[in-house]
Write a protein that holds these residues in place. Structure first.
Motif, short mmCIF file in Angstrom:
data_model
loop_
_atom_site.label_atom_id
_atom_site.label_comp_id
_atom_site.label_asym_id
_atom_site.label_seq_id
_atom_site.Cartn_x
_atom_site.Cartn_y
_atom_site.Cartn_z
N UNK A 107 0.81 -1.22 0.00
CA UNK A 107 0.00 0.00 0.00
C UNK A 107 0.84 1.28 0.00
N UNK A 108 1.89 1.41 0.84
CA UNK A 108 2.65 2.66 0.83
C UNK A 108 3.41 2.92 -0.46
N UNK A 109 3.59 1.89 -1.28
CA UNK A 109 4.34 2.03 -2.52
C UNK A 109 3.46 2.41 -3.71
N UNK A 110 2.14 2.36 -3.51
CA UNK A 110 1.21 2.69 -4.59
C UNK A 110 0.93 4.19 -4.59
N UNK A 111 0.50 4.70 -5.76
CA UNK A 111 0.23 6.14 -5.88
C UNK A 111 -1.07 6.52 -5.19
N UNK A 112 -2.05 5.63 -5.20
CA UNK A 112 -3.29 5.82 -4.45
C UNK A 112 -3.79 4.46 -3.99
N UNK A 113 -4.43 4.43 -2.82
CA UNK A 113 -5.04 3.22 -2.30
C UNK A 113 -6.50 3.51 -2.01
N UNK A 114 -7.37 2.62 -2.45
CA UNK A 114 -8.81 2.75 -2.24
C UNK A 114 -9.27 1.62 -1.32
N UNK A 115 -9.99 1.97 -0.26
CA UNK A 115 -10.58 0.97 0.62
C UNK A 115 -12.09 1.18 0.66
N UNK A 116 -12.81 0.19 1.19
CA UNK A 116 -14.26 0.19 1.12
C UNK A 116 -14.96 0.80 2.32
N UNK A 129 -8.12 6.41 0.27
CA UNK A 129 -9.42 6.98 -0.04
C UNK A 129 -10.50 5.94 0.24
N UNK A 130 -11.56 6.34 0.94
CA UNK A 130 -12.69 5.44 1.19
C UNK A 130 -13.72 5.64 0.08
N UNK A 131 -13.78 4.68 -0.82
CA UNK A 131 -14.75 4.72 -1.92
C UNK A 131 -15.38 3.33 -2.02
N UNK A 132 -16.50 3.11 -1.36
CA UNK A 132 -17.14 1.79 -1.44
C UNK A 132 -17.65 1.52 -2.84
N UNK A 133 -17.62 0.25 -3.23
CA UNK A 133 -18.19 -0.11 -4.52
C UNK A 133 -19.67 0.24 -4.53
N UNK A 134 -20.15 0.71 -5.68
CA UNK A 134 -21.52 1.18 -5.76
C UNK A 134 -22.50 0.11 -6.21
N UNK A 135 -23.77 0.39 -6.00
CA UNK A 135 -24.83 -0.52 -6.42
C UNK A 135 -25.58 0.11 -7.59
N UNK A 136 -25.95 -0.71 -8.55
CA UNK A 136 -26.69 -0.27 -9.73
C UNK A 136 -28.17 -0.14 -9.36
N UNK A 137 -28.62 1.09 -9.21
CA UNK A 137 -30.00 1.32 -8.78
C UNK A 137 -31.02 1.06 -9.89
N UNK A 138 -30.55 0.94 -11.11
CA UNK A 138 -31.46 0.57 -12.21
C UNK A 138 -31.73 -0.93 -12.18
N UNK A 139 -30.70 -1.69 -11.88
CA UNK A 139 -30.85 -3.15 -11.81
C UNK A 139 -31.53 -3.57 -10.51
N UNK A 140 -31.10 -2.99 -9.39
CA UNK A 140 -31.63 -3.36 -8.09
C UNK A 140 -32.66 -2.34 -7.65
N UNK A 141 -33.92 -2.74 -7.71
CA UNK A 141 -35.00 -1.87 -7.27
C UNK A 141 -36.17 -2.74 -6.79
N UNK A 142 -37.04 -2.19 -5.96
CA UNK A 142 -38.13 -3.00 -5.40
C UNK A 142 -39.06 -3.55 -6.47
N UNK A 143 -39.58 -4.75 -6.21
CA UNK A 143 -40.53 -5.40 -7.11
C UNK A 143 -41.48 -6.23 -6.26
N UNK A 144 -42.68 -6.56 -6.76
CA UNK A 144 -43.64 -7.34 -5.98
C UNK A 144 -43.05 -8.67 -5.52
N UNK A 145 -43.21 -8.98 -4.24
CA UNK A 145 -42.61 -10.19 -3.69
C UNK A 145 -43.20 -11.46 -4.30
#
Length: 309
Positions: A107-116, A129-145
């Protein structure tokens, strides 16, 4: 901008979705995965990683602006080429598990490190840098159970608790999930089934999220579990141990529960199942949409690429 991606898992959905979002911002990618078996709980041999060194060094000379190493085991190879700046993304198990020493050394040898998560930043104890992986809100959305249950073939007369991991992955702590569900089974008026879902097409995962009554997370450690963010996007209640950034993600989300105590997890899951309510998690999921996290990573790419190695 052209980026060379190094990874132990070229099919990781959270990584590929992030790359697609960055492509919409003008970034192009070439992906070089480690050869050999690495999925479904299998491990690669040291020889697989030794062979990876010359492959990376040769490929890095093909006009890239930077190298993005995903997962700590790819960091030594990324650093072995000395021409292009290196971004390292740590996923969680590569910091908390046996790979941790490799990640901390590189990690100290890299130019940038990203953690979640902030928890990962504190564990790494290095500028990152804290950058959590994102979720696709178009794919994941509520639907009738009822429609979702028909799609996945689940019985409507049972409670369904989703465990979206391979049971054999020790870090996910399936035995604890099994104990909690067994305990709840004797407290409610319908059978409770623990649904282990893994190895399915990622496009079908929203069906399972919408078919379930709750998501149960019992992992020993996590970074920023995507299953929790996907559940939030589908308004699926989450019952979880306190790992990674789960407490932050579930702040203000109801019904849901974070606890380290088995009795509290059992009672919390019982209450969620008997209430039959969906959560208000989708609004919280907007904070970690794939578009928002891609914007942050794109800015980081531009900064690193302009600064050189």
């Amino acid at each position: 901008m052209h980026v060379l991606t190094l990874t132990t898992n070229a099919d990781a959905p959270f990584m590929t979705e992030q790359m697609r979002a960055l492509e919409r911002r003008g970034v192009s990618f070439s992906t070089l995965p480690v050869s050999g078996e690495g999925d479904s709980g299998k491990t690669r041999s040291p020889t697989d990683y030794l062979k990876y060194f010359p492959e990376v060094i040769a490929e890095a000379g093909n006009g890239y602006d930077l190298v993005h190493a995903h997962y700590g085991l790819t960091a030594p190879m990324a650093l072995a080429q000395v021409r292009k700046p290196v971004v390292l993304s740590l996923w969680g198990s590569d910091l908390y598990g046996p790979v941790g020493p490799v990640s901390r050394t590189c990690a100290p040898l890299c130019d940038e490190v990203v953690v979640m998560s902030e928890e990962m930043r504190e564990t790494l104890d290095h500028d990152c840098r804290v950058i959590p992986d994102g979720v696709d809100l178009e794919k994941f959305q509520p639907a009738p159970q009822d429609e979702a249950r028909e799609a996945v073939g689940w019985d409507s007369d049972e409670y369904h608790v989703l465990f979206p991991y391979l049971p054999e992955r020790e870090v996910k702590n399936y035995p604890r999930a099994r104990r909690i569900v067994n305990a709840v089974n004797g407290l409610v008026d319908r059978p409770v089934r623990l649904q282990t879902v893994y190895g399915v097409d990622h496009d079908t995962v929203p069906d399972y999220m919408n078919a379930a009554d709750a998501l149960l997370l019992t992992s020993h450690s996590e970074g920023s579990p995507n299953s929790v963010k996907e559940a939030l996007a589908c308004n699926l209640p989450v019952v979880s141990v306190d790992v990674g950034d789960v407490s932050e993600r579930l702040e203000g989300v109801d019904p849901s529960l974070v606890s380290e105590d088995d009795e509290e997890l059992i009672e919390g899951l019982r209450e969620v199942l008997e209430s039959g309510e969906r959560s208000n998690g989708r609004e919280a999921a907007r904070e970690v949409s794939v578009e928002r996290t891609a914007d942050r990573l794109h800015s980081l790419y531009e900064r690193v690429a302009s600064g050189g190695r």
